[in-house]
Motif scaffolding. Structure first.
Motif, PDB file in Angstrom:
ATOM      1  N   ASP A   1       0.815  -1.225   0.000  1.00 46.54           N
ATOM      2  CA  ASP A   1       0.000   0.000   0.000  1.00 46.54           C
ATOM      3  C   ASP A   1       0.845   1.269   0.000  1.00 46.54           C
ATOM      4  O   ASP A   1       2.008   1.261   0.397  1.00 46.54           O
ATOM      5  CB  ASP A   1      -0.923   0.017   1.217  1.00 46.54           C
ATOM      6  N   ASP A   2       0.204   2.362  -0.404  1.00 41.99           N
ATOM      7  CA  ASP A   2       0.784   3.704  -0.373  1.00 41.99           C
ATOM      8  C   ASP A   2       2.051   3.832  -1.220  1.00 41.99           C
ATOM      9  O   ASP A   2       3.002   4.519  -0.833  1.00 41.99           O
ATOM     10  CB  ASP A   2       1.069   4.145   1.071  1.00 41.99           C
ATOM     11  N   ALA A   3       2.087   3.152  -2.378  1.00 42.24           N
ATOM     12  CA  ALA A   3       3.216   3.228  -3.314  1.00 42.24           C
ATOM     13  C   ALA A   3       4.533   2.845  -2.651  1.00 42.24           C
ATOM     14  O   ALA A   3       5.575   3.423  -2.915  1.00 42.24           O
ATOM     15  CB  ALA A   3       3.288   4.605  -3.963  1.00 42.24           C
TER      16      ALA A   3
ATOM     17  N   ASP B   1       9.026   6.205  -4.935  1.00 39.21           N
ATOM     18  CA  ASP B   1       9.664   7.350  -5.580  1.00 39.21           C
ATOM     19  C   ASP B   1      11.169   7.389  -5.351  1.00 39.21           C
ATOM     20  O   ASP B   1      11.862   8.258  -5.857  1.00 39.21           O
ATOM     21  CB  ASP B   1       9.008   8.670  -5.167  1.00 39.21           C
TER      22      ASP B   1
ATOM     23  N   ALA C   1      -4.685  -1.791  -7.542  1.00 37.71           N
ATOM     24  CA  ALA C   1      -4.606  -0.385  -7.156  1.00 37.71           C
ATOM     25  C   ALA C   1      -3.216  -0.061  -6.609  1.00 37.71           C
ATOM     26  O   ALA C   1      -2.667   1.014  -6.877  1.00 37.71           O
ATOM     27  CB  ALA C   1      -5.681  -0.055  -6.130  1.00 37.71           C
ATOM     28  N   GLN C   2      -2.627  -0.985  -5.859  1.00 37.24           N
ATOM     29  CA  GLN C   2      -1.292  -0.776  -5.304  1.00 37.24           C
ATOM     30  C   GLN C   2      -0.246  -0.670  -6.420  1.00 37.24           C
ATOM     31  O   GLN C   2       0.655   0.166  -6.359  1.00 37.24           O
ATOM     32  CB  GLN C   2      -0.900  -1.913  -4.343  1.00 37.24           C
TER      33      GLN C   2
ATOM     34  N   ALA D   1      -0.802   0.255  -9.564  1.00 38.84           N
ATOM     35  CA  ALA D   1      -1.035   1.512 -10.281  1.00 38.84           C
ATOM     36  C   ALA D   1      -0.454   2.693  -9.507  1.00 38.84           C
ATOM     37  O   ALA D   1       0.205   3.562 -10.091  1.00 38.84           O
ATOM     38  CB  ALA D   1      -2.526   1.703 -10.528  1.00 38.84           C
ATOM     39  N   ASP D   2      -0.663   2.724  -8.193  1.00 37.46           N
ATOM     40  CA  ASP D   2      -0.107   3.803  -7.365  1.00 37.46           C
ATOM     41  C   ASP D   2       1.419   3.811  -7.434  1.00 37.46           C
ATOM     42  O   ASP D   2       2.050   4.870  -7.524  1.00 37.46           O
ATOM     43  CB  ASP D   2      -0.547   3.657  -5.908  1.00 37.46           C
ATOM     44  N   LEU D   3       2.022   2.625  -7.394  1.00 30.19           N
ATOM     45  CA  LEU D   3       3.480   2.540  -7.448  1.00 30.19           C
ATOM     46  C   LEU D   3       4.003   3.037  -8.794  1.00 30.19           C
ATOM     47  O   LEU D   3       4.975   3.786  -8.849  1.00 30.19           O
ATOM     48  CB  LEU D   3       3.959   1.112  -7.197  1.00 30.19           C
TER      49      LEU D   3
ATOM     50  N   VAL E   1       2.810   5.220 -10.744  1.00 28.56           N
ATOM     51  CA  VAL E   1       2.744   6.681 -10.775  1.00 28.56           C
ATOM     52  C   VAL E   1       3.885   7.279  -9.945  1.00 28.56           C
ATOM     53  O   VAL E   1       4.466   8.301 -10.306  1.00 28.56           O
ATOM     54  CB  VAL E   1       1.369   7.183 -10.262  1.00 28.56           C
ATOM     55  N   ALA E   2       4.233   6.632  -8.848  1.00 31.12           N
ATOM     56  CA  ALA E   2       5.234   7.165  -7.923  1.00 31.12           C
ATOM     57  C   ALA E   2       6.675   6.964  -8.387  1.00 31.12           C
ATOM     58  O   ALA E   2       7.559   7.710  -7.971  1.00 31.12           O
ATOM     59  CB  ALA E   2       5.065   6.515  -6.551  1.00 31.12           C
TER      60      ALA E   2
END
Length: 125
Positions: free
Chosen positions: A44-46, A60, A106-107, A109-111, A113-114
């Motif tokens: 979770d949370d990238a 990131d 979703a995890q 996809a978030d990663l 982006v990060a």
């Protein structure tokens, strides 16, 4: 005479073409970059979880300019990326396999982006 299109005498890999391509991409990267055998997973949370030391770090912090992107001929489940990762805590390196497209979580996809990319790479997407 043997029919070369016949499945007899040829054994398809149990893992299928997508897994075969993924295995080849990882092997080529290891040959090319001396990528280690560490294992990582998206959380979770990238965040990325290092399975060697058990610690997490933000996506990131990972340079994604040199990823291997694999695309299946017709199966969305074949859309994946091999991202080279080095753990900032224990210095283990290895591939992070991330799905993209309709089958991505979703995890994941978030990663994606990060992940850190240079301005030149961002302009190509």
């Amino acid at each position: 005479m043997t029919d070369s299109s016949s499945p007899q005498g040829s054994e398809a890999p149990a893992s299928g073409p997508a897994a075969d391509s993924l295995t080849k991409a990882i092997a080529a990267r290891r040959d090319r970059d001396d990528l280690g055998h560490g294992q990582f997973q998206v959380v979770d949370d990238a965040q990325i979880h290092c399975l060697t030391c058990g610690k997490q770090f933000p996506g990131d912090q990972v340079d994604a300019d040199d990823i291997d992107r694999l695309e299946g001929a017709s199966d969305p489940a074949d859309l994946s990326m091999v991202v080279p990762v080095h753990c900032p805590h224990c210095d283990t390196s290895g591939p992070l396999i991330v799905r993209y497209g309709p089958e991505a979580s979703a995890q994941e996809a978030d990663l994606l982006v990060a992940l850190r990319r240079s301005p030149a790479e961002r302009g190509r997407s």
